[in-house]
Design an enzyme around this catalytic site. Structure first.
Site, PDB file in Angstrom:
ATOM      1  CE  LYS A 156      -1.760   1.589   4.054  1.00 43.91           C
ATOM      2  NZ  LYS A 156      -1.421   2.989   4.321  1.00 43.91           N
ATOM      3  CG  ASN A 157       2.267   2.580   3.529  1.00 38.62           C
ATOM      4  OD1 ASN A 157       1.109   2.899   3.241  1.00 38.62           O
ATOM      5  ND2 ASN A 157       2.636   2.266   4.748  1.00 38.62           N
ATOM      6  NE  ARG A 180      -6.829   4.148   5.349  1.00 41.68           N
ATOM      7  CZ  ARG A 180      -5.833   4.405   6.206  1.00 41.68           C
ATOM      8  NH1 ARG A 180      -6.022   4.329   7.516  1.00 41.68           N
ATOM      9  NH2 ARG A 180      -4.652   4.758   5.773  1.00 41.68           N
ATOM     10  CB  CYS A 204      -5.329   9.633  10.845  1.00 40.84           C
ATOM     11  SG  CYS A 204      -3.828   8.914  11.502  1.00 40.84           S
ATOM     12  NE  ARG A 248       0.259  10.180  10.452  1.00 43.52           N
ATOM     13  CZ  ARG A 248      -0.145   9.123   9.730  1.00 43.52           C
ATOM     14  NH1 ARG A 248      -1.323   8.606   9.975  1.00 43.52           N
ATOM     15  NH2 ARG A 248       0.601   8.628   8.784  1.00 43.52           N
ATOM     16  CG  ASP A 277       2.757   1.164   9.519  1.00 38.91           C
ATOM     17  OD1 ASP A 277       3.077   1.498   8.372  1.00 38.91           O
ATOM     18  OD2 ASP A 277       2.419   1.979  10.406  1.00 38.91           O
TER      19      ASP A 277
HETATM   20  C1  EPZ Z   1       4.092   6.701   6.395  1.00 34.12           C
HETATM   21  O1  EPZ Z   1       3.314   7.719   7.002  1.00 34.12           O
HETATM   22  C2  EPZ Z   1       3.177   5.502   6.248  1.00 34.12           C
HETATM   23  N1  EPZ Z   1       2.039   5.856   5.402  1.00 34.12           N
HETATM   24  C3  EPZ Z   1       2.676   5.062   7.617  1.00 34.12           C
HETATM   25  O2  EPZ Z   1       1.896   3.883   7.432  1.00 34.12           O
HETATM   26  C4  EPZ Z   1       3.877   4.711   8.488  1.00 34.12           C
HETATM   27  O3  EPZ Z   1       3.441   4.353   9.780  1.00 34.12           O
HETATM   28  C5  EPZ Z   1       4.807   5.942   8.567  1.00 34.12           C
HETATM   29  O4  EPZ Z   1       5.202   6.340   7.238  1.00 34.12           O
HETATM   30  C6  EPZ Z   1       6.069   5.649   9.370  1.00 34.12           C
HETATM   31  O5  EPZ Z   1       6.770   4.612   8.779  1.00 34.12           O
HETATM   32  C7  EPZ Z   1       2.213   5.863   4.062  1.00 34.12           C
HETATM   33  O6  EPZ Z   1       3.298   5.626   3.557  1.00 34.12           O
HETATM   34  C8  EPZ Z   1       1.000   6.171   3.245  1.00 34.12           C
HETATM   35  P1  EPZ Z   1       6.176  10.012   8.543  1.00 34.12           P
HETATM   36  P2  EPZ Z   1       3.881   9.248   7.071  1.00 34.12           P
HETATM   37  O7  EPZ Z   1       6.067  11.299   7.829  1.00 34.12           O
HETATM   38  O8  EPZ Z   1       4.611   9.549   5.821  1.00 34.12           O
HETATM   39  C9  EPZ Z   1       6.228  13.158  12.099  1.00 34.12           C
HETATM   40  C10 EPZ Z   1      -0.002   2.502   7.632  1.00 34.12           C
HETATM   41  O9  EPZ Z   1      -0.583   1.936   8.566  1.00 34.12           O
HETATM   42  N2  EPZ Z   1       6.085  14.192  11.074  1.00 34.12           N
HETATM   43  O10 EPZ Z   1       7.378   9.138   8.299  1.00 34.12           O
HETATM   44  O11 EPZ Z   1       2.759  10.126   7.440  1.00 34.12           O
HETATM   45  C11 EPZ Z   1       4.972  12.291  12.237  1.00 34.12           C
HETATM   46  O12 EPZ Z   1       4.051  12.905  13.115  1.00 34.12           O
HETATM   47  C12 EPZ Z   1       0.492   3.939   7.779  1.00 34.12           C
HETATM   48  O13 EPZ Z   1       0.230   1.961   6.508  1.00 34.12           O
HETATM   49  C13 EPZ Z   1       6.132  15.541  11.452  1.00 34.12           C
HETATM   50  O14 EPZ Z   1       6.284  15.876  12.627  1.00 34.12           O
HETATM   51  O15 EPZ Z   1       4.885   9.124   8.288  1.00 34.12           O
HETATM   52  C14 EPZ Z   1       5.511  10.994  12.794  1.00 34.12           C
HETATM   53  O16 EPZ Z   1       5.665  11.134  14.195  1.00 34.12           O
HETATM   54  C15 EPZ Z   1       0.231   4.482   9.171  1.00 34.12           C
HETATM   55  N3  EPZ Z   1       5.999  16.502  10.493  1.00 34.12           N
HETATM   56  C16 EPZ Z   1       6.912  10.892  12.175  1.00 34.12           C
HETATM   57  O17 EPZ Z   1       7.241  12.203  11.689  1.00 34.12           O
HETATM   58  C17 EPZ Z   1       5.826  16.174   9.169  1.00 34.12           C
HETATM   59  O18 EPZ Z   1       5.723  17.099   8.324  1.00 34.12           O
HETATM   60  C18 EPZ Z   1       6.999   9.929  11.012  1.00 34.12           C
HETATM   61  O19 EPZ Z   1       6.002  10.301  10.109  1.00 34.12           O
HETATM   62  C19 EPZ Z   1       5.767  14.806   8.810  1.00 34.12           C
HETATM   63  C20 EPZ Z   1       5.904  13.827   9.775  1.00 34.12           C
END
Ligand code: EPZ
Length: 419
Positions: free
Chosen positions: A22-23, A398, A116, A121, A306
């Site tokens: 998915k990701n 999803r 979410c 997020r 995840d």
């Molecule tokens: C991706 O989300 C995945 N989703 C998530 O999978 C996964 O858990 C996550 O990466 C971590 O590996 C998709 O790829 C669609 P991040 P993403 O930006 O990109 C903080 C699932 O179940 N952050 O790496 O949103 C954030 O709050 C989903 O398949 C900021 O602070 O994750 C988090 O604590 C859930 N500011 C950390 O970074 C920002 O601008 C990592 O988030 C962006 C992120």
């Protein structure tokens, strides 16, 4: 309303082909926007997040076909730059379309993706990075009004957090920017590498994807490629958990072993027997599962957040105490309450969860509150005695392609009911 009914305790056995990631599919669907012509994406999972991404592409003027796990996207008439609120809300990771739309149209209007079930997020890193590449972003009335005055220009970006989404947005905004972009502290997930491979096969110049520093040299045009999405490592871990809790033995096919390097050791610690030949993983559960002393989630190549919920569900059946520390999201344990309704003994203190296995887990009426938490309930339902019903299936759909059919094909006693 549909719900899943499981009669637990039956060992899973047989073979299962693992779905596409998915990701990986989601950012690659966004990436079709920076290509000219018709992209063909194979091994695309049949899940509602992919449907949501396809709806966005159609809204932007693309012609999209989706049949038997092949999604083709023609961008010849893609000239719209706005994603309406309802589509943005369908999937919070729609923010990854921002970089692609700006690269294609020079401007974009998106509503804030919002939080979410896992907590707020934030997208501050996405926005600060895109501003560095030359995107003017005004936030007004819950909308992001983005435009470039003199086009996108490569630059050096040091990410404060190796954010997956922010790394993807920078890649999509910089592949056709003027000059070179360097991303330091980039996310290293396999899905970043897959996105980069899609773009490289379209003619992009990207070096170092999968490492902490990625270099992108902007090119003028990209030609829509044909690409096969990598297998889903989180879904692989899910079916490994289903096998472990049912004392089963399965062969999971079309997996990438190297993507499971931080996952397989946990199963070995529980006493599972694992053999990998080529791209297939054979897992045989022990008679009695041992606990997992301490797991800390982290950025790749660390243990993926995840995979936490289903692994925690598995340790509810282990003889002993398992401890988990969640370092990525602040609200990852919502499903623990549903597991305790089934008799699980899980104590959550902030980002720490302590699981006392050994308790009698029995079937109950439970509800999925988020995607991976929902999968954890399926694991628990399969491992316990009695009947479990799971509602809130929209969350599970999803990210899991035909989870009921997949488990049925492994001789699981599971069905879809409607009330
Ligand atoms: C991706 O989300 C995945 N989703 C998530 O999978 C996964 O858990 C996550 O990466 C971590 O590996 C998709 O790829 C669609 P991040 P993403 O930006 O990109 C903080 C699932 O179940 N952050 O790496 O949103 C954030 O709050 C989903 O398949 C900021 O602070 O994750 C988090 O604590 C859930 N500011 C950390 O970074 C920002 O601008 C990592 O988030 C962006 C992120």
């Amino acid at each position: 309303m549909e719900y899943i009914k499981i009669r637990g305790g039956k060992p899973l056995e047989g073979e299962l082909n693992i779905q596409g990631a998915k990701n990986s599919a989601l950012p690659i669907l966004a990436a079709t926007l920076v290509c000219d012509g018709k992209s063909e994406i194979h091994n695309c999972p049949n899940i509602t997040d992919v449907d949501a991404a396809i709806n966005i592409l159609k809204q932007l003027g693309c012609t999209v076909e989706n049949k038997s796990n092949v999604v083709s996207v023609c961008t010849d008439n893609a000239n719209c730059k706005e994603i309406p609120d309802n589509l943005m809300r369908e999937m919070r990771s729609s923010i990854v379309f921002l970089g692609a739309i700006i690269s294609r149209c020079g401007s974009a209007v998106l509503s804030f993706p919002g939080g979410c079930e896992l907590g707020p997020r934030p997208i501050d890193i996405h926005l600060s990075s895109l501003r560095k590449i030359g995107v003017k972003i005004e936030e007004s009335g819950g909308k992001l009004l983005c435009f470039t005055e003199n086009g996108l220009k490569g630059c050096e970006i040091d990410l404060p957090i190796p954010s997956v989404g922010a790394t993807e947005n920078i890649l999509l905004a910089s592949v056709k920017a003027k000059g070179k972009t360097i991303i330091r502290n980039a996310a290293r997930e396999p899905e970043i590498v897959d996105l980069s491979n899609f773009l490289i096969s379209a003619g992009a110049k990207i070096f170092g994807a999968g490492e902490s520093t990625i270099v992108i040299e902007g090119v003028k045009n990209l030609k829509a490629p044909i690409h096969r999405v990598i297998p889903d490592r989180i879904v692989t871990a899910t079916y490994m958990c289903c096998t472990a809790v049912t004392k089963g033995e399965t062969l999971l096919k079309d997996i990438y072993p190297e993507h499971l390097n931080s996952i397989i050791p946990l199963f070995l610690e529980t006493g599972c027997d694992i053999n990998i030949t080529n791209n297939n993983l054979h897992i045989k559960a022990p008679k009695i599962l041992k606990p997992i002393k301490l797991t800390r989630t982290g950025f790749y190549p660390g243990f993926p957040t995840d995979a936490g919920p289903t692994i925690i569900a598995m340790t509810c059946f282990a003889k002993g105490t398992s401890v988990f520390v969640e370092t990525i999201f602040e609200n990852r344990y919502k499903y623990a309450g549903e597991l305790t309704r089934m008799g699980a003994n899980i104590r959550v203190e902030g980002r720490v969860a302590v699981v006392e296995g050994n308790t009698e887990i029995s079937g109950a009426k439970v509800e999925a509150w988020d995607l991976r938490g929902g999968a954890a309930l399926v694991v628990a339902g399969l491992g316990c005695s009695g009947e479990t019903t799971i509602s809130g299936l929209n969350h599970i759909y999803r990210g899991y392609d035909d989870i009921v059919g997949s488990i049925k094909s492994l001789s699981g006693d599971i069905s879809l009911q409607s009330m």
